[in-house]
Scaffold this motif. Structure first.
Motif, PDB file in Angstrom:
ATOM      1  N   LYS A   1       0.837  -1.209   0.000  1.00 26.72           N
ATOM      2  CA  LYS A   1       0.000   0.000   0.000  1.00 26.72           C
ATOM      3  C   LYS A   1       0.864   1.249   0.000  1.00 26.72           C
ATOM      4  CE  LYS A   1      -3.725   2.290   2.592  1.00 26.72           C
ATOM      5  NZ  LYS A   1      -4.618   2.201   3.782  1.00 26.72           N
TER       6      LYS A   1
ATOM      7  N   ALA B   1       1.192   4.196  -3.096  1.00 26.33           N
ATOM      8  CA  ALA B   1       0.384   5.343  -2.660  1.00 26.33           C
ATOM      9  C   ALA B   1       0.496   6.532  -3.601  1.00 26.33           C
ATOM     10  CB  ALA B   1       0.786   5.752  -1.243  1.00 26.33           C
ATOM     11  N   ASP B   2       1.684   6.733  -4.194  1.00 26.00           N
ATOM     12  CA  ASP B   2       1.896   7.845  -5.119  1.00 26.00           C
ATOM     13  C   ASP B   2       1.519   7.490  -6.557  1.00 26.00           C
ATOM     14  OD1 ASP B   2       2.757   9.502  -3.105  1.00 26.00           O
ATOM     15  OD2 ASP B   2       4.876   9.066  -3.424  1.00 26.00           O
ATOM     16  N   GLN B   3       0.962   6.310  -6.749  1.00 27.66           N
ATOM     17  CA  GLN B   3       0.431   5.858  -8.034  1.00 27.66           C
ATOM     18  C   GLN B   3       1.463   5.926  -9.172  1.00 27.66           C
ATOM     19  OE1 GLN B   3      -3.532   7.349  -8.969  1.00 27.66           O
ATOM     20  NE2 GLN B   3      -3.976   7.712  -6.807  1.00 27.66           N
TER      21      GLN B   3
ATOM     22  N   ALA C   1      -3.190  -3.979  -3.482  1.00 21.46           N
ATOM     23  CA  ALA C   1      -2.964  -2.567  -3.143  1.00 21.46           C
ATOM     24  C   ALA C   1      -3.288  -1.677  -4.333  1.00 21.46           C
ATOM     25  CB  ALA C   1      -1.514  -2.362  -2.701  1.00 21.46           C
ATOM     26  N   ILE C   2      -2.965  -2.137  -5.526  1.00 20.06           N
ATOM     27  CA  ILE C   2      -3.291  -1.374  -6.738  1.00 20.06           C
ATOM     28  C   ILE C   2      -4.800  -1.298  -6.933  1.00 20.06           C
ATOM     29  CG2 ILE C   2      -3.157  -1.422  -9.269  1.00 20.06           C
ATOM     30  CD1 ILE C   2      -0.347  -2.745  -8.903  1.00 20.06           C
ATOM     31  N   ARG C   3      -5.487  -2.418  -6.793  1.00 20.50           N
ATOM     32  CA  ARG C   3      -6.918  -2.434  -7.103  1.00 20.50           C
ATOM     33  C   ARG C   3      -7.757  -1.651  -6.098  1.00 20.50           C
ATOM     34  NH1 ARG C   3     -10.476  -6.119  -4.544  1.00 20.50           N
ATOM     35  NH2 ARG C   3      -9.458  -7.642  -3.173  1.00 20.50           N
ATOM     36  N   HIS C   4      -7.201  -1.388  -4.935  1.00 23.62           N
ATOM     37  CA  HIS C   4      -7.945  -0.638  -3.923  1.00 23.62           C
ATOM     38  C   HIS C   4      -7.849   0.877  -4.120  1.00 23.62           C
ATOM     39  CE1 HIS C   4      -7.836  -4.387  -1.195  1.00 23.62           C
ATOM     40  NE2 HIS C   4      -9.048  -4.215  -1.659  1.00 23.62           N
ATOM     41  N   ILE C   5      -7.124   1.321  -5.150  1.00 18.16           N
ATOM     42  CA  ILE C   5      -7.070   2.749  -5.478  1.00 18.16           C
ATOM     43  C   ILE C   5      -7.994   2.985  -6.669  1.00 18.16           C
ATOM     44  CG2 ILE C   5      -5.630   4.694  -6.176  1.00 18.16           C
ATOM     45  CD1 ILE C   5      -3.235   3.266  -4.925  1.00 18.16           C
ATOM     46  N   ASP C   6      -9.083   3.676  -6.453  1.00 16.62           N
ATOM     47  CA  ASP C   6     -10.087   3.906  -7.496  1.00 16.62           C
ATOM     48  C   ASP C   6      -9.474   4.620  -8.696  1.00 16.62           C
ATOM     49  OD1 ASP C   6     -12.056   2.742  -5.987  1.00 16.62           O
ATOM     50  OD2 ASP C   6     -12.852   4.636  -5.204  1.00 16.62           O
TER      51      ASP C   6
ATOM     52  N   TYR D   1      -7.098   3.805 -10.632  1.00 12.27           N
ATOM     53  CA  TYR D   1      -5.646   3.640 -10.827  1.00 12.27           C
ATOM     54  C   TYR D   1      -5.377   2.331 -11.562  1.00 12.27           C
ATOM     55  CZ  TYR D   1      -0.693   2.966  -9.518  1.00 12.27           C
ATOM     56  OH  TYR D   1       0.658   2.738  -9.529  1.00 12.27           O
TER      57      TYR D   1
END
Length: 325
Positions: A66, A70-72, A108-113, A115
């Motif tokens: 995560k 975080a900074d995508q 962790a990637i999939r939990h960022i809308d 992204y």
């Protein structure tokens, strides 16, 4: 563009980071931010002109993935893994790092809308298991015969599924055995393929644990960096739902390796190879693939060396001649 390399302290990750630092680009895209992560603090690419971040972190621990995404980052290169021999010797550690760490990253990637980064996933020829045809085609089934191969195959399936769902944009690259690896031997069962060339070229003795008729699929570290770069920028719509590709390489026997070493460096160098059979390593290697048709990879622009002579010359140019300069 922001590039995150997980496993950046390893040989391939280090060389990829160094190329980005040298050129400032991946393909034709400029890199503004370069984040390097590994279980130990990466000490590479310090001359990168953009913003450089170095992180020591264990991907398999809660919260690490995560924090890393975080900074995508636009491109994530996932190289972190426990290698084949170690994964076979330590079942729990292999699954924790190779499978749980990969799933933690993907989740962790999939939990960022919204992204959807490009994810380059380092897989392995160990996803294939004997019996093999003379040349393994692109559509050959995955039947791994080691825990490491099983862990990498699971990662490939997750990459396909998460890409199909639009949660990430994945490319899996099944690396050949990378040869000649600079530095010291690692715990991979394949380590001797590099050792029987690297050590003699550096004037020291090497141990050969298998017969000279053992055949395998190889590419240089320089080619490996090229694979990652191509995977990072390619048009993934051409992959469909089959997101993993077997990379080009050279099919050669140990005897072919030794002959190329003899022709390039001479008989005195070859005499530094000592035959010392190791049944455990021989048993692992016996289940590995030997030759491939790589039509999909070639069609998509992936390239490697044409012969083992080329592979040895790459090592001399990139490692020995650099050391002397």
């Amino acid at each position: 563009m922001h590039v995150l390399i997980i496993g950046a302290a390893g040989m391939i990750g280090r060389k990829f980071a160094e190329k980005i630092a040298l050129t400032g680009r991946v393909g034709q895209r400029n890199v503004d931010v370069l984040t390097l992560a590994d279980i130990v603090m990466p000490d590479v690419a310090s001359d990168f002109a953009g913003e450089r971040r170095a992180i020591a972190a264990d991907l398999s621990l809660a919260g690490t993935a995560k924090a890393l995404v975080a900074d995508q980052p636009d491109v994530i290169v996932h190289l972190a893994a426990i290698v084949s021999g170690e994964a076979e010797a330590d079942l729990e550690k292999g699954y924790r790092i190779n499978l749980d760490g990969t799933r933690a990253l993907f989740d962790a990637i999939r939990h960022i809308d919204g992204y959807v980064p490009r994810v380059v996933y380092a897989s392995s020829l160990a996803v294939f298991g004997a019996p093999f045809p003379d040349k393994i085609p692109d559509d050959f089934h995955l039947t791994p015969l080691t825990s490491y191969g099983a862990q990498k195959a699971m990662g490939e399936l997750m990459l396909d599924d998460y890409s199909r769902r639009g949660l990430l944009d994945g490319v899996g690259i099944r690396f050949p055995t990378i040869c000649i690896r600079p530095g010291k031997p690692n715990k991979a069962a394949s380590s001797f393929f590099s050792g029987i060339l690297r050590e003699p070229l550096n004037g020291t003795e090497a141990v050969l644990p298998v017969d000279e008729n053992v055949r395998h699929w190889h590419a240089s570290p320089r080619a490996a960096v090229g694979f990652i770069e191509q995977a990072a920028v390619m048009d993934t719509t051409l992959l469909g739902n089959r997101r993993s590709l077997t990379m080009p390489g050279v099919s050669a026997t140990v005897g072919d390796q030794i002959k190329a070493l003899h022709d390039i460096a001479g008989p005195d160098v070859v005499r530094l190879i000592r035959h010392e059979p190791n049944p455990d390593i021989a048993a692992i290697v016996a289940g590995w693939p030997r030759n491939f048709e790589v039509k999909r990879a070639h069609a998509l622009g992936f390239r490697a060396e044409a012969s083992f002579y080329d592979i040895i010359k790459v090592y001399i140019e990139d490692e020995l001649e650099v050391d002397k300069s």
